[in-house]
Design a protein around this motif. Structure first.
Motif, PDB file in Angstrom:
ATOM      1  N   LYS A 108       0.868  -1.135  -0.147  1.00 36.64           N
ATOM      2  CA  LYS A 108      -0.096   0.191   0.145  1.00 36.64           C
ATOM      3  C   LYS A 108       0.843   1.108  -0.058  1.00 36.64           C
ATOM      4  N   LYS A 109       0.199   2.372  -0.011  1.00 36.58           N
ATOM      5  CA  LYS A 109       0.868   3.565  -0.111  1.00 36.58           C
ATOM      6  C   LYS A 109       1.835   3.588   1.002  1.00 36.58           C
ATOM      7  N   GLU A 110       2.825   4.077   0.892  1.00 38.89           N
ATOM      8  CA  GLU A 110       3.756   4.258   1.931  1.00 38.89           C
ATOM      9  C   GLU A 110       3.566   5.477   2.686  1.00 38.89           C
ATOM     10  N   ASP A 111       3.364   5.382   4.148  1.00 39.84           N
ATOM     11  CA  ASP A 111       2.940   6.307   4.993  1.00 39.84           C
ATOM     12  C   ASP A 111       4.197   7.046   5.307  1.00 39.84           C
ATOM     13  N   LEU A 112       4.632   8.214   4.370  1.00 36.61           N
ATOM     14  CA  LEU A 112       6.050   8.923   4.376  1.00 36.61           C
ATOM     15  C   LEU A 112       5.741   9.842   5.899  1.00 36.61           C
ATOM     16  N   LEU A 113       4.743  10.239   6.054  1.00 39.51           N
ATOM     17  CA  LEU A 113       4.368  11.167   7.095  1.00 39.51           C
ATOM     18  C   LEU A 113       4.767  10.334   8.636  1.00 39.51           C
ATOM     19  N   ALA A 114       4.386   9.238   8.766  1.00 35.43           N
ATOM     20  CA  ALA A 114       4.573   8.491   9.723  1.00 35.43           C
ATOM     21  C   ALA A 114       5.977   7.856  10.005  1.00 35.43           C
ATOM     22  N   LYS A 115       6.653   7.874   8.748  1.00 32.37           N
ATOM     23  CA  LYS A 115       8.121   7.341   8.600  1.00 32.37           C
ATOM     24  C   LYS A 115       8.925   8.545   9.110  1.00 32.37           C
ATOM     25  N   PHE A 208     -10.884  22.150  17.478  1.00 27.19           N
ATOM     26  CA  PHE A 208     -11.241  21.420  16.301  1.00 27.19           C
ATOM     27  C   PHE A 208     -10.054  20.669  15.767  1.00 27.19           C
ATOM     28  N   PRO A 209     -10.029  19.397  15.913  1.00 25.49           N
ATOM     29  CA  PRO A 209      -8.926  18.816  15.467  1.00 25.49           C
ATOM     30  C   PRO A 209      -8.779  18.484  13.985  1.00 25.49           C
ATOM     31  N   ILE A 210      -7.684  18.867  13.256  1.00 27.90           N
ATOM     32  CA  ILE A 210      -7.605  18.657  11.728  1.00 27.90           C
ATOM     33  C   ILE A 210      -6.590  17.234  11.525  1.00 27.90           C
ATOM     34  N   GLU A 211      -7.646  16.163  10.872  1.00 25.17           N
ATOM     35  CA  GLU A 211      -6.900  15.114  10.404  1.00 25.17           C
ATOM     36  C   GLU A 211      -6.555  15.306   8.928  1.00 25.17           C
ATOM     37  N   ASP A 212      -5.186  14.411   8.446  1.00 22.68           N
ATOM     38  CA  ASP A 212      -5.063  14.748   7.008  1.00 22.68           C
ATOM     39  C   ASP A 212      -6.042  13.802   6.559  1.00 22.68           C
ATOM     40  N   ASN A 213      -5.957  13.442   5.298  1.00 26.27           N
ATOM     41  CA  ASN A 213      -6.968  12.612   4.541  1.00 26.27           C
ATOM     42  C   ASN A 213      -6.532  11.131   4.957  1.00 26.27           C
ATOM     43  N   ASP A 214      -5.490  10.915   5.539  1.00 28.00           N
ATOM     44  CA  ASP A 214      -5.148   9.485   5.900  1.00 28.00           C
ATOM     45  C   ASP A 214      -5.638   9.267   7.466  1.00 28.00           C
ATOM     46  N   TYR A 250     -11.258  18.680   5.575  1.00 28.04           N
ATOM     47  CA  TYR A 250     -11.896  18.571   6.941  1.00 28.04           C
ATOM     48  C   TYR A 250     -12.818  17.442   6.824  1.00 28.04           C
ATOM     49  N   HIS A 251     -12.873  16.657   7.763  1.00 26.37           N
ATOM     50  CA  HIS A 251     -13.833  15.302   7.885  1.00 26.37           C
ATOM     51  C   HIS A 251     -13.749  14.162   6.772  1.00 26.37           C
ATOM     52  N   TYR A 252     -12.633  14.139   5.839  1.00 22.84           N
ATOM     53  CA  TYR A 252     -12.606  13.426   4.656  1.00 22.84           C
ATOM     54  C   TYR A 252     -12.200  11.907   5.408  1.00 22.84           C
ATOM     55  N   ASN A 253     -11.445  12.000   6.026  1.00 24.00           N
ATOM     56  CA  ASN A 253     -11.019  10.505   6.479  1.00 24.00           C
ATOM     57  C   ASN A 253     -12.235   9.844   7.117  1.00 24.00           C
ATOM     58  N   LYS A 254     -13.012  10.399   7.882  1.00 22.21           N
ATOM     59  CA  LYS A 254     -14.444   9.857   8.319  1.00 22.21           C
ATOM     60  C   LYS A 254     -15.654   9.932   7.428  1.00 22.21           C
ATOM     61  N   ALA A 255     -15.623  10.704   6.444  1.00 19.41           N
ATOM     62  CA  ALA A 255     -16.407  10.810   5.362  1.00 19.41           C
ATOM     63  C   ALA A 255     -16.574   9.933   4.208  1.00 19.41           C
ATOM     64  N   LYS A 256     -15.215   9.236   3.787  1.00 20.55           N
ATOM     65  CA  LYS A 256     -15.017   8.768   2.504  1.00 20.55           C
ATOM     66  C   LYS A 256     -15.768   7.478   2.314  1.00 20.55           C
ATOM     67  N   GLU A 257     -15.854   6.597   3.143  1.00 21.77           N
ATOM     68  CA  GLU A 257     -16.622   5.575   2.917  1.00 21.77           C
ATOM     69  C   GLU A 257     -18.053   5.715   2.978  1.00 21.77           C
TER      70      GLU A 257
END
Length: 677
Positions: A108-115, A208-214, A250-257
């Motif tokens: 899967k796409k490498e999580d560069l941010l976490a790395k 308001f916490p802001i999550e990235d798209n992942d 904003y809210h993308y990760n929770k809304a996408k499915e």
């Protein structure tokens, strides 16, 4: 993992999985209904309004007989969640609790941010948790009270992860320092304010916490909520290597499915707008955190493969933002519609608070295509575009948007453009050269099957074009006791030459639908969602008038005497005080002045016919609404329209002598055959 081993693993996991469990995981257990040894469900892979997908536990597969989507559990997850085969395999194993071989990993796409920034991400996550605990603490009561006054319950607060930054700006930083985070890490994470004093930039604000798209927490926005607080209304985290506002929704990760399931995503401006939509029951919503949609944000929307519904603020900044967003979305080939200006409040949150959930849901269903939005922008409150240069400029601008529409939507928009430019529909089509060949995927190309090999497994891609809806054999229900009324209206309309020559079954079905609309706001909402256009133009005008009354009387579940009187006065040419009040309250799609708003122009015979239909509806005592039965009428309407189009296509072929494309005939004949059977 070798190709042979890979194929064996796919077969093993597909065999051990439970197709019912997998489909239920994504669609919800209530979406499946047992039918004999199988289950049926609405198909998520086409615009399905009647369960046409079968789930077979014995064969452990699914099959939609309308759009021809089929396969095993892994195929379902591939298509529904838009995952690569290996990722889908891993997800199925997770859902069904099937152990995978030791050392297995899905590419899967490498999580560069976490790395690259593990400590910074962990610090941001810890700070988010600190804010959430602070909101529930004694000192957070003032913030909780404010959120409650805005209608946010505990479930909403938890869903969006809302928090509170203590008034003592050193508390959060000291807590992080005690956990072992150094100043440099906190600075790189954007947590520390750029001052000589080590302090939290968000002190005393609702967070308001802001999550990235992942799904990583990468920043915060703090909202002022008390009188006389320093600073702007919102204080956002600074741009860092982790936080780029223009790349995040904003809210993308929770809304996408949910968006993939619904087939659409609402795009709003701010945090509170997104929260208002979610509170009203619309989870498929994201915010661009401003009035400008960026190319990176559009890329994220494109990954969803759904319709984008722009709903930025109704002020000039928001309208300009929508206008700027359209070419970005067009360039990404994202189907797009725009919401009408909200009425009864300055934004979604205010309408929800003052008018309630149903009022907001009704308004956000009012959408129009890009050409209509741009026409309203060019009219600027006028009734017509009159200058030749202005008309030419507008037509040139909207041509690519018209080409991107389906035939029905394009025809409707051209009809409206003709009314506002004093040009004929044929003249507009000629000027725009809409019949010229363009780079558009043909039905033949769309229907072709392609195979790709990923992870050692061949994957069959099903056709993506919309197939005809299944026919629902529905008779007029005796409990409504309206069969005689429908027959009487049909005979009457034929006598005055309204709808003359139409198929009796089609005309009667349209009559029962339009008779039902004043009897239930929920029925009208279902009708809006179906996107059905009556074959009888007069009934389209009547449905629009009914909808406008629901819009301005947002507290009524169905029409009473006052609403029927308003409707009848529209048709007999008189104007009541209630009607004037209603028209003053409506912001027409083109934002015209009050004296330029008008009832649809109808021939006298048509007005008389509609007047009679409304009178019949008014006299009915029964509620005339049952959700399942009414949905059956909507399904039947779409099927009858498909049959009518097929019959016209055959007649056209006979008249012209030119054979129609095989795909058109095959698609139409499928519906025709089902109806006959």
């Amino acid at each position: 993992m070798g190709s042979s081993t890979g194929n064996n693993l796919f077969k093993e996991i597909a065999k051990k999985s439970d197709i019912v469990q997998v489909v239920s995981y994504y669609l919800g257990a209530n979406a499946l209904r047992r039918s004999g040894k199988r289950y049926v469900s609405l198909c998520p892979f086409h615009n399905d309004s009647h369960p046409s997908m079968q789930i077979d536990p014995e064969r452990n597969n699914f099959h939609c007989y309308v759009c021809d989507s089929y396969g095993d559990s892994i195929t379902f997850v591939e298509k529904y969640a838009h995952l690569e085969p290996l990722e889908a395999l891993k997800k199925v194993a997770e859902i069904c609790n099937i152990p995978l071989p030791q050392g297995f990993s899905a590419k899967k796409k490498e999580d560069l941010l976490a790395k690259n920034y593990p400590n910074e991400l962990k610090a941001l996550s810890e700070l988010c948790h600190f804010y959430q605990l602070s909101l529930q603490a004694k000192d957070g009561k003032v913030a909780r009270d404010y959120l409650n006054s805005r209608g946010m319950d505990a479930e909403t607060i938890e869903h969006f992860g809302l928090g509170f930054a203590p008034f003592d700006a050193s508390l959060s930083i000291n807590a992080l320092r005690k956990m072992g985070y150094d100043v440099q890490t906190l600075e790189r994470a954007g947590i520390l304010a750029p001052t000589a004093v080590i302090k939290d930039r968000q002190d005393g604000r609702i967070i308001f916490p802001i999550e990235d798209n992942d799904g990583h927490v990468v920043g915060f926005s703090g909202r002022r909520f008390l009188p006389n607080q320093d600073g702007g209304k919102y204080v956002n985290s600074p741009e860092t290597d982790l936080f780029h506002k223009g790349k995040i929704l904003y809210h993308y990760n929770k809304a996408k499915e949910m968006a993939r399931k619904d087939g659409y995503i609402y795009v709003v401006e701010g945090y509170m707008d997104a929260i208002a939509f979610q509170r009203a029951g619309i989870n498929s919503v994201v915010a661009i955190m401003g009035a400008t949609l960026t190319s990176d944000q559009a890329d994220a929307l494109k990954e969803l493969h759904v319709e984008c519904r722009l709903f930025l603020d109704s002020d000039e900044a928001g309208q300009q933002g929508e206008e700027r967003a359209l070419p970005v979305l067009l360039d990404k080939e994202i189907p797009t519609r725009i919401g009408w200006k909200l009425t009864g409040g300055k934004d979604a949150d205010e309408i929800l608070t003052k008018k309630g959930k149903e009022a907001l849901l009704l308004q956000v269903q009012r959408l129009y295509d890009a050409p209509m939005f741009l026409l309203g922008r060019r009219l600027k409150g006028r009734k017509f575009l009159l200058e030749s240069q202005e008309i030419e400029s507008y037509l040139k601008e909207v041509r690519p948007y018209l080409l991107a529409l389906g035939e029905v939507s394009r025809a409707r928009d051209i009809r409206q453009i003709a009314k506002r430019t004093n040009l004929s529909e044929d003249e507009i089509s000629s000027i725009l050269n809409l019949n010229a060949k363009t780079k558009v995927t043909t039905e033949k190309e769309t229907a072709e099957e392609s195979e790709t090999e990923t992870g050692g497994r061949k994957r069959r891609r099903s056709p993506r074009q919309r197939k005809p809806e299944p026919v629902v054999a529905t008779k007029l229900s005796n409990k409504y006791n309206v069969s005689d009324i429908i027959h009487r209206l049909f005979v009457y309309l034929q006598e005055i030459h309204v709808g003359e020559g139409m198929e009796e079954d089609l005309q009667k079905n349209e009559l029962i639908i339009v008779l039902t609309l004043p009897k239930s706001r929920l029925a009208y909402l279902s009708f809006l969602r179906s996107h059905i256009i009556f074959c009888q133009n007069e009934l389209n005008a009547l449905a629009d008038m009914i909808g406008n009354i629901y819009l301005t009387h947002d507290d009524i579940p169905s029409f009473g005497k006052e609403e029927y009187d308003i409707l009848l006065s529209k048709l007999d040419g008189t104007t009541t005080e209630s009607e004037k009040k209603e028209e003053d309250a409506i912001d027409d799609a083109f934002d015209l002045d009050d004296d330029e708003k008008e009832v649809p122009e109808l021939p006298n015979d048509s007005r008389v016919a509609l007047y009679q239909i409304v009178q019949e509806s008014k006299q009915l005592d029964a509620p005339l609404y049952d959700q399942v039965t009414f949905q059956n009428f909507l399904d039947k309407e779409q099927a009858l329209i498909n049959i009518r189009n097929f019959q016209k296509a055959v007649a056209k072929e006979k008249e012209s002598g030119e054979p129609l494309s095989v795909s058109v005939l095959a698609q139409s004949f499928q519906t025709y055959r089902k109806k006959k059977s």
